[in-house]
Design a protein around this motif. Sequence first.
Motif, PDB file in Angstrom:
ATOM      1  N   ILE A  16       0.789  -1.264  -0.132  1.00 11.22           N
ATOM      2  CA  ILE A  16      -0.058   0.070  -0.123  1.00 11.22           C
ATOM      3  C   ILE A  16       0.535   1.018   0.153  1.00 11.22           C
ATOM      4  O   ILE A  16       1.854   0.690   0.080  1.00 11.22           O
ATOM      5  N   THR A  17       0.270   2.202  -0.004  1.00  9.40           N
ATOM      6  CA  THR A  17       0.637   3.759  -0.293  1.00  9.40           C
ATOM      7  C   THR A  17      -0.064   4.623   0.804  1.00  9.40           C
ATOM      8  O   THR A  17      -1.241   4.799   0.694  1.00  9.40           O
ATOM      9  N   ILE A  18       0.986   5.417   1.727  1.00  4.66           N
ATOM     10  CA  ILE A  18       0.051   6.645   2.541  1.00  4.66           C
ATOM     11  C   ILE A  18       0.759   7.959   1.161  1.00  4.66           C
ATOM     12  O   ILE A  18       1.699   7.710   1.377  1.00  4.66           O
ATOM     13  N   GLU A  19      -0.291   8.567   0.891  1.00  5.79           N
ATOM     14  CA  GLU A  19       0.515   9.650   0.087  1.00  5.79           C
ATOM     15  C   GLU A  19      -0.210  10.821   0.859  1.00  5.79           C
ATOM     16  O   GLU A  19      -0.724  11.617   0.805  1.00  5.79           O
ATOM     17  N   PRO A  20       0.652  11.497   1.814  1.00  5.89           N
ATOM     18  CA  PRO A  20      -0.218  12.830   2.484  1.00  5.89           C
ATOM     19  C   PRO A  20       0.390  14.028   1.400  1.00  5.89           C
ATOM     20  O   PRO A  20       0.891  14.436   0.741  1.00  5.89           O
ATOM     21  N   PHE A  21      -0.367  14.942   2.118  1.00  2.60           N
ATOM     22  CA  PHE A  21      -0.714  16.162   0.765  1.00  2.60           C
ATOM     23  C   PHE A  21      -1.146  17.367   1.184  1.00  2.60           C
ATOM     24  O   PHE A  21      -1.810  17.560   1.854  1.00  2.60           O
ATOM     25  N   LEU A  22       0.697  18.041   1.837  1.00  2.00           N
ATOM     26  CA  LEU A  22       0.676  18.977   2.959  1.00  2.00           C
ATOM     27  C   LEU A  22       0.354  20.983   2.238  1.00  2.00           C
ATOM     28  O   LEU A  22       1.067  20.485   1.446  1.00  2.00           O
ATOM     29  N   SER A  23      -0.747  21.695   2.999  1.00  2.70           N
ATOM     30  CA  SER A  23      -0.505  22.620   2.143  1.00  2.70           C
ATOM     31  C   SER A  23      -0.687  23.313   3.466  1.00  2.70           C
ATOM     32  O   SER A  23      -0.624  23.486   4.314  1.00  2.70           O
ATOM     33  N   THR A  24       0.393  24.858   3.228  1.00  6.13           N
ATOM     34  CA  THR A  24       0.591  26.346   4.472  1.00  6.13           C
ATOM     35  C   THR A  24      -1.132  26.665   4.954  1.00  6.13           C
ATOM     36  O   THR A  24      -0.825  27.305   5.296  1.00  6.13           O
ATOM     37  N   ASP A  25      -2.013  26.627   3.774  1.00  3.49           N
ATOM     38  CA  ASP A  25      -3.404  27.408   3.864  1.00  3.49           C
ATOM     39  C   ASP A  25      -4.367  26.876   3.281  1.00  3.49           C
ATOM     40  O   ASP A  25      -5.188  27.009   3.580  1.00  3.49           O
ATOM     41  N   ASP A  34      -6.097  15.356 -16.194  1.00  4.65           N
ATOM     42  CA  ASP A  34      -4.584  13.842 -16.100  1.00  4.65           C
ATOM     43  C   ASP A  34      -5.527  12.568 -15.217  1.00  4.65           C
ATOM     44  O   ASP A  34      -4.331  11.725 -15.227  1.00  4.65           O
ATOM     45  N   GLY A  35      -5.408  13.157 -14.311  1.00  2.00           N
ATOM     46  CA  GLY A  35      -6.575  12.073 -13.609  1.00  2.00           C
ATOM     47  C   GLY A  35      -5.566  11.596 -12.123  1.00  2.00           C
ATOM     48  O   GLY A  35      -4.919  10.967 -10.806  1.00  2.00           O
ATOM     49  N   TRP A  36      -4.265  12.080 -12.311  1.00  2.00           N
ATOM     50  CA  TRP A  36      -3.294  12.147 -11.239  1.00  2.00           C
ATOM     51  C   TRP A  36      -2.580  13.772 -10.606  1.00  2.00           C
ATOM     52  O   TRP A  36      -2.746  13.364  -9.904  1.00  2.00           O
ATOM     53  N   ILE A  37      -2.777  14.649 -11.388  1.00  2.00           N
ATOM     54  CA  ILE A  37      -2.140  15.354 -10.272  1.00  2.00           C
ATOM     55  C   ILE A  37      -3.080  16.388  -9.672  1.00  2.00           C
ATOM     56  O   ILE A  37      -3.924  16.334 -10.227  1.00  2.00           O
ATOM     57  N   LEU A  38      -2.361  16.917  -8.371  1.00  5.15           N
ATOM     58  CA  LEU A  38      -2.889  17.100  -7.363  1.00  5.15           C
ATOM     59  C   LEU A  38      -2.626  19.220  -7.117  1.00  5.15           C
ATOM     60  O   LEU A  38      -1.460  19.184  -7.730  1.00  5.15           O
ATOM     61  N   SER A  39      -3.550  19.983  -6.902  1.00  8.58           N
ATOM     62  CA  SER A  39      -2.911  21.574  -6.646  1.00  8.58           C
ATOM     63  C   SER A  39      -3.930  21.737  -5.504  1.00  8.58           C
ATOM     64  O   SER A  39      -5.322  21.907  -5.171  1.00  8.58           O
ATOM     65  N   VAL A  40      -3.627  23.316  -5.488  1.00 10.53           N
ATOM     66  CA  VAL A  40      -4.096  24.273  -4.280  1.00 10.53           C
ATOM     67  C   VAL A  40      -5.231  25.133  -5.215  1.00 10.53           C
ATOM     68  O   VAL A  40      -4.612  25.754  -5.933  1.00 10.53           O
ATOM     69  N   PRO A  41      -5.960  25.666  -5.092  1.00  9.58           N
ATOM     70  CA  PRO A  41      -6.418  26.500  -5.338  1.00  9.58           C
ATOM     71  C   PRO A  41      -6.626  27.972  -5.107  1.00  9.58           C
ATOM     72  O   PRO A  41      -6.807  28.787  -5.838  1.00  9.58           O
ATOM     73  N   ASP A  42      -5.190  27.900  -4.492  1.00 10.39           N
ATOM     74  CA  ASP A  42      -4.961  29.522  -4.216  1.00 10.39           C
ATOM     75  C   ASP A  42      -3.386  29.490  -4.083  1.00 10.39           C
ATOM     76  O   ASP A  42      -2.780  28.307  -5.089  1.00 10.39           O
ATOM     77  N   ASN A  43      -2.879  30.283  -3.299  1.00 12.79           N
ATOM     78  CA  ASN A  43      -1.050  30.727  -4.137  1.00 12.79           C
ATOM     79  C   ASN A  43      -0.467  29.814  -2.981  1.00 12.79           C
ATOM     80  O   ASN A  43       0.953  30.336  -2.089  1.00 12.79           O
ATOM     81  N   SER A  44      -1.147  28.939  -1.934  1.00 12.66           N
ATOM     82  CA  SER A  44      -0.580  28.606  -0.747  1.00 12.66           C
ATOM     83  C   SER A  44       0.692  27.923  -1.669  1.00 12.66           C
ATOM     84  O   SER A  44       0.325  26.830  -2.368  1.00 12.66           O
ATOM     85  N   PHE A  45       1.437  26.871  -0.138  1.00 11.15           N
ATOM     86  CA  PHE A  45       2.919  26.517  -1.329  1.00 11.15           C
ATOM     87  C   PHE A  45       1.722  24.685  -0.442  1.00 11.15           C
ATOM     88  O   PHE A  45       0.976  24.540   0.600  1.00 11.15           O
ATOM     89  N   ALA A  46       3.057  23.939  -1.737  1.00 12.82           N
ATOM     90  CA  ALA A  46       1.882  22.552  -1.463  1.00 12.82           C
ATOM     91  C   ALA A  46       2.962  21.153  -1.350  1.00 12.82           C
ATOM     92  O   ALA A  46       3.955  21.869  -2.151  1.00 12.82           O
ATOM     93  N   ALA A  47       2.854  20.061  -0.578  1.00 16.20           N
ATOM     94  CA  ALA A  47       3.764  18.816  -0.931  1.00 16.20           C
ATOM     95  C   ALA A  47       2.842  17.839  -0.911  1.00 16.20           C
ATOM     96  O   ALA A  47       2.702  17.820  -0.131  1.00 16.20           O
TER      97      ALA A  47
END
Length: 69
Positions: A16-25, A34-47
């Motif tokens: 299995i995989t655990i995939e944390p997605f963290l954002s500053t805001d 594409d069914g693969w890429i995630l992004s945030v709807p604002d100008n915050s940083f994400a990892a």
Amino acid sequence: MYNKHDKRVLKEGLVITIEPFLSTDAHYAVGQPDGWILSVPDNSFAAQHEHTIIITKHNPIIVTEYRAG
């Protein structure tokens, strides 16, 4: 997506995989067409980071190697 009726159990031999997605805001991520890429709807940083784990009878095997820096 969470489903309270899903009663599956982790069993020996599963990988299995655990995939944390963290954002500053941002409070949520947006999936891209594409069914693969995630992004945030604002100008915050994400990892995002992926941890791969093999389920065994006794102790899980963490396959992912972490290197700081």
